[in-house]
Each structure stands twice: as structure tokens, then as C-alpha cells.
Design an enzyme around this catalytic site. Structure first.
Site, short mmCIF file in Angstrom:
data_model
loop_
_atom_site.label_atom_id
_atom_site.label_comp_id
_atom_site.label_asym_id
_atom_site.label_seq_id
_atom_site.Cartn_x
_atom_site.Cartn_y
_atom_site.Cartn_z
N HIS A 1 0.85 -1.19 0.00
CA HIS A 1 0.00 0.00 0.00
C HIS A 1 0.89 1.24 0.00
O HIS A 1 1.94 1.23 0.64
CB HIS A 1 -0.92 0.01 1.23
CG HIS A 1 -2.08 0.94 1.07
ND1 HIS A 1 -1.97 2.29 1.32
CD2 HIS A 1 -3.34 0.72 0.63
CE1 HIS A 1 -3.14 2.85 1.07
NE2 HIS A 1 -3.98 1.93 0.65
N ASP B 1 -7.96 -5.20 -0.01
CA ASP B 1 -8.51 -6.01 -1.10
C ASP B 1 -8.08 -7.47 -1.05
O ASP B 1 -8.58 -8.29 -1.81
CB ASP B 1 -8.11 -5.41 -2.45
CG ASP B 1 -8.83 -4.10 -2.67
OD1 ASP B 1 -9.97 -3.98 -2.21
OD2 ASP B 1 -8.25 -3.19 -3.28
N1 CMC Z 1 4.26 -7.61 -4.95
C1 CMC Z 1 5.61 -7.61 -5.12
N2 CMC Z 1 6.38 -6.53 -4.95
C2 CMC Z 1 5.79 -5.38 -4.60
C3 CMC Z 1 4.40 -5.29 -4.40
C4 CMC Z 1 3.63 -6.46 -4.60
N3 CMC Z 1 2.30 -6.44 -4.43
N4 CMC Z 1 4.06 -4.03 -4.06
C5 CMC Z 1 5.20 -3.34 -4.02
N5 CMC Z 1 6.26 -4.14 -4.35
C6 CMC Z 1 7.69 -3.79 -4.38
C7 CMC Z 1 8.03 -2.98 -5.60
O1 CMC Z 1 8.43 -3.79 -6.68
C8 CMC Z 1 9.15 -2.12 -5.09
O2 CMC Z 1 10.31 -2.90 -5.03
P1 CMC Z 1 11.77 -2.22 -5.33
O3 CMC Z 1 11.93 -1.17 -4.28
O4 CMC Z 1 12.72 -3.36 -5.22
O5 CMC Z 1 11.67 -1.65 -6.72
C9 CMC Z 1 8.75 -1.83 -3.65
O6 CMC Z 1 7.91 -2.94 -3.28
C10 CMC Z 1 7.95 -0.53 -3.48
O7 CMC Z 1 6.88 -0.58 -4.40
P2 CMC Z 1 6.17 0.67 -5.04
O8 CMC Z 1 5.49 0.23 -6.31
O9 CMC Z 1 7.13 1.81 -5.14
O10 CMC Z 1 5.13 0.98 -3.93
P3 CMC Z 1 3.92 1.92 -4.11
O11 CMC Z 1 3.67 2.52 -2.80
O12 CMC Z 1 4.12 2.80 -5.27
O13 CMC Z 1 2.74 0.90 -4.54
C11 CMC Z 1 0.82 -0.37 -4.62
C12 CMC Z 1 1.63 0.63 -3.82
C13 CMC Z 1 -0.48 -0.66 -3.86
C14 CMC Z 1 0.42 0.23 -5.99
C15 CMC Z 1 1.64 -1.67 -4.82
O14 CMC Z 1 2.02 -2.20 -3.58
C16 CMC Z 1 0.93 -2.71 -5.67
O15 CMC Z 1 0.96 -2.66 -6.91
N6 CMC Z 1 0.21 -3.68 -5.01
C17 CMC Z 1 -0.58 -4.66 -5.72
C18 CMC Z 1 -1.89 -4.05 -6.16
C19 CMC Z 1 -2.84 -3.80 -5.00
O16 CMC Z 1 -3.05 -4.66 -4.16
N7 CMC Z 1 -3.48 -2.61 -4.99
C20 CMC Z 1 -4.52 -2.26 -4.00
C21 CMC Z 1 -4.08 -1.16 -3.09
S1 CMC Z 1 -5.17 -0.94 -1.66
C22 CMC Z 1 -6.73 -0.58 -2.26
C23 CMC Z 1 -6.82 0.56 -3.21
O17 CMC Z 1 -6.02 1.50 -3.19
O18 CMC Z 1 -7.77 0.58 -3.99
#
Ligand code: CMC
Length: 391
Positions: A269, A326
Site C-alpha cells: 500500500h 482487497d
Molecule cells: N508484490 C511484489 N512486490 C511489490 C508489491 C507487490 N504487491 N508491491 C510493491 N512491491 C515492491 C516494488 O516492486 C518495489 O520494489 P523495489 O523497491 O525493489 O523496486 C517496492 O515494493 C515498493 O513498491 P512501489 O510500487 O514503489 O510501492 P507503491 O507505494 O508505489 O505501490 C501499490 C503501492 C499498492 C500500488 C503496490 O504495492 C501494488 O501494486 N500492489 C498490488 C496491487 C494492489 O493490491 N493494490 C490495492 C491497493 S489498496 C486498495 C486501493 O487503493 O484501492
């Protein structure tokens, strides 16, 4: 670039002041108007939460009665609106239908409304909250080739939605109180989450003074993506693909592989870096409803095991990746009979309470139209080639 700060995606820029929702990602704390989400999920109901988000205070009994009455008066769709559905393919995704139909509502409530008038604003907000169950349910019944069902004002908000989704024509719908309560809790947990992508989209659209129904349609579009509200659907697809507990290590390895675009859906998140308080409540409800209905869902077992394994893995610990709201909501919705492609529509229904509250809040501000800036990285000034023949 002068005084411009570069902040891609506004990760560290406050785009607005807001008094609606507070999130402390390190503490795993979520407050609506100061009230903890856990207390609201346990003791309140969605309609009261919607009132609270919109108005800032819990309603008195008289205010609540009036609010219920208003919702009951506005929960029908205009028959002309229903004809929009017939323009869509039967297999259209419900979110595609919702973006279209909610946007189309702006044509029904435009000239009749002056958004500078607080009463008109409030009525628009109530209309949206009231109509969303029928809007969402009709997108489902249309896809099934079933007739649209109308609201029944003797039922509470969540039971009414279930009745419109699952009721069999010509039979009285008898809601299951355990299931209805769990659905209401899903609505409460999804009702608002401060300046997330869809809410920021609503605010940006609204900052130009646009029609509120059109603004909410913009929010629905933003919510649809798998990185946001579409994650609940993506989680179930992922768990189905994993298929058995034995395949979990393979999925974890893929999620960690930077050359593989696969991510663990429902994990991580932008704000919560400790735990998501909503995911705990949802997990409890998923277990409760499955037990109540006497159902066993192999996907729940896979989800629980996946969580256990991931939370012990260095990769997820280092990056502070935990199950989000989710991760378990899809399992719960599936137990209730919702098909996968309706999960995000349920989220949209609930988030409407938050979107309209932010829309109302924005109308009281006077910072004018939002206008993000950019760092231009394209070509510098160049001239149209003299050798090209003029058109
Ligand atoms: N699985 C594997 N690796 C992950 C994941 C994941 N679900 N989420 C983040 N990472 C890794 C990412 O690759 C990165 O690694 P590195 O630093 O080595 O490059 C690190 O963690 C930080 O990730 P980020 O993408 O910079 O984090 P963010 O805060 O931008 O992303 C997020 C948040 C929710 C978009 C992301 O965690 C994600 O895509 N999760 C899966 C989709 C999901 O469940 N979304 C629902 C969010 S909650 C409800 C809503 O908002 O509607």
C-alpha cells in the site's frame, strides 16, 4: 525550472486541506472524522458513516430518520436511465457500464441544479449515494439477461442492494442478516481513504465546477485500475491461478523477480507500511460468513497460507508489504455470491460516500481550478522544416 518542485504523482505534496479522513500509515490507523475504522465497522452502519463523512458529525436520531427518508426518495433510477443499459453489450464489464451510466446521470441532473446552492449540492450527494445500489445491481442483472429489480424501502441499504442483485423476480427476497451485516461492513471499510487516486480525480475534475455526476464518473474510471480498486478482482484471479497451496512458493518467487511484471495482488500500500487495519476486519468477516453459510473456500486457505509465507520473507519484510483491504474482500464477496467482475463495482458503490464528501468539501474552498505543473523534458524550440511543402 524556477520554483517548481518535481514530485511525480504528488507522492509528497498535499494537494488540499481536508477534515474528512485521517490515515497514519506507520501506525495502521484510519479515522473517519476522528472515529477509528474498527469502531465504526463494529458499531455503526454504512448509511450513518455516509452521513458522518458528508456532514462531519454522527446524526441525531431525527437527522438519521430524515437521511433514511431522503435515500428512500432518491434511490430509483429514471426509466430513461435504464434504457442506457440496453446500449451496452451483455458481456460488458460492470465498471465500464458504471462509468457510462453514472456519467449519463449528469444529463438528468444538470439544469435542475445550482452547485453554488448548498441545498442543491447536498441533494446531488444524497442522490448519488442513494442511486448507486440500483446502478451497480442493474449492471449485473443486465449482464445476466435478467430484468432490473427496483429498491424496496422496507430493507436496509445493504440488504436492498443484495435484493436488487440476487432477488428472483416474483419472489420476496429474505435477506440473511449475517451476510447483510458483512456487506455493510465492506461498505464502511471502503467508504473513504483520503486523497487516493480516484478521490483526487474527483477533486481535480470538480475543481473546474463540473457537474458532480460527471465528476463521480471520473472517480469510477480511476478506481477501475488493478493498482487501485481493481485489485480485489485481480486478487481472486491470482488465487485461482495459483490453484493450490503447493504452488505458493512459485508465485512468491515470481513476485520477487524484478524481470517479471507479476506482483502479489492485494499486497502493499502506498500509505500503510505496517498493516492495513481494514484487512484485519475483512479477514474476520470472511471467516465468519463462510462458517455461517457452511461454505469452504479453498481460495481462503491459499490466501491465508500466502500471507503467512510472504510475511516471513525478507523481500516483503524489507519493503513493508502487507495484505491490504482487497486481499480478503474478494473471498468475502465471492462467499456472498458476487461474481468476480462485480467486486470493483461494490467498491465504487461504497467509495461514492467518500467521493461526494470530498466534492462537498471542495465546494466550500476557494482555491480555484486545480492545475498541476510539469517538468518539460521534450524538444527545445525548433522550426518547421522549410523543405516540407506547405499544406
Ligand atoms: N508484490 C511484489 N512486490 C511489490 C508489491 C507487490 N504487491 N508491491 C510493491 N512491491 C515492491 C516494488 O516492486 C518495489 O520494489 P523495489 O523497491 O525493489 O523496486 C517496492 O515494493 C515498493 O513498491 P512501489 O510500487 O514503489 O510501492 P507503491 O507505494 O508505489 O505501490 C501499490 C503501492 C499498492 C500500488 C503496490 O504495492 C501494488 O501494486 N500492489 C498490488 C496491487 C494492489 O493490491 N493494490 C490495492 C491497493 S489498496 C486498495 C486501493 O487503493 O484501492
Amino acid at each position: 525550472h524556477g520554483l517548481l518542485a518535481y514530485d511525480p504523482g504528488f507522492r509528497s505534496t498535499a494537494s488540499t486541506k481536508s477534515a474528512i479522513t485521517f490515515v497514519d500509515g506507520d501506525k495502521g490507523m484510519l479515522l473517519y472524522r476522528g472515529y477509528p475504522i474498527e469502531e465504526l465497522a463494529e458499531r455503526s452502519d454504512f448509511v450513518e458513516v455516509a452521513y458522518l463523512l458528508m456532514n462531519g458529525e454522527l446524526p441525531t436520531p431525527a437527522q438519521r430518520a430524515e437521511f433514511d427518508l431522503l435515500i428512500g426518495q432518491h434511490n430509483l433510477l429514471h426509466e430513461q436511465v435504464l434504457s442506457f443499459y440496453r446500449g451496452f453489450r451483455r458481456d460488458a464489464h460492470p465498471m465500464a457500464v458504471m462509468v457510462g451510466v453514472v456519467g449519463a446521470l449528469s444529463a438528468f441532473y444538470h439544469d435542475v441544479m445550482d452547485i453554488r446552492n448548498p441545498e442543491d449540492r447536498s441533494r446531488a450527494a444524497v442522490r448519488l449515494i442513494a442511486k448507486m445500489p440500483m446502478l451497480a445491481a442493474a449492471s449485473y442483472t443486465y449482464s445476466m439477461g435478467r430484468p432490473v429489480r427496483y429498491p424496496n424501502n422496507r430493507l436496509d441499504y445493504a440488504s436492498n442492494f443484495q435484493q436488487m442483485m440476487f432477488g428472483i423476480p416474483s419472489e420476496e427476497y429474505v435477506p440473511d442478516p449475517v451476510v447483510a451485516r458483512a456487506l455493510d461492513i465492506i461498505f464502511i471499510l471502503h467508504a473513504d481513504h483520503e486523497q487516493n487516486a480516484s478521490t483526487s480525480t474527483v477533486r481535480l475534475a470538480a475543481s473546474s465546477g463540473a457537474n458532480p455526476f460527471a465528476c463521480i464518473a471520473a472517480g469510477i474510471a480511476s478506481l477501475w485500475g488493478p493498482a487501485h480498486g481493481g485489485a480485489n478482482e485481480a486478487v481472486l484471479k491470482m488465487l485461482t491461478d495459483i490453484g493450490s497451496v503447493d504452488n505458493i512458493p512459485k508465485a512468491i518467487a515470481r513476485a520477487k523477480d524484478k524481470n517479471d511484471p507479476f506482483r502479489l495482488m492485494g499486497f502493499g500500500h502506498r500509505i500503510y507500511k505496517n498493516f492495513d487495519p481494514r484487512s484485519r476486519v475483512i479477514q474476520g468477516q470472511a471467516r465468519k460468513v463462510l462458517a455461517h453459510l457452511g461454505k469452504k473456500d479453498p481460495l481462503l486457505e491459499i490466501a491465508v497460507r500466502l500471507e503467512e509465507i510472504a510475511l516471513q520473507d525478507e523481500y516483503f519484510i524489507e519493503r513493508k508489504l502487507y495484505p491490504n483491504v482487497d486481499f480478503y474482500s474478494g473471498i468475502l464477496l465471492r462467499a456472498m455470491g458476487f461474481p468476480m467482475n462485480m467486486f470493483t463495482a461494490v467498491f465504487a458503490l461504497a467509495r461514492t460516500a467518500g467521493w461526494v464528501s470530498h466534492w462537498l468539501e471542495l465546494q466550500q474552498e476557494s482555491h480555484g481550478i486545480d492545475r498541476p505543473r510539469q517538468l518539460y523534458v521534450g524538444p527545445t524550440l525548433r522550426h518547421y522544416p522549410a523543405e516540407r511543402a506547405p499544406r
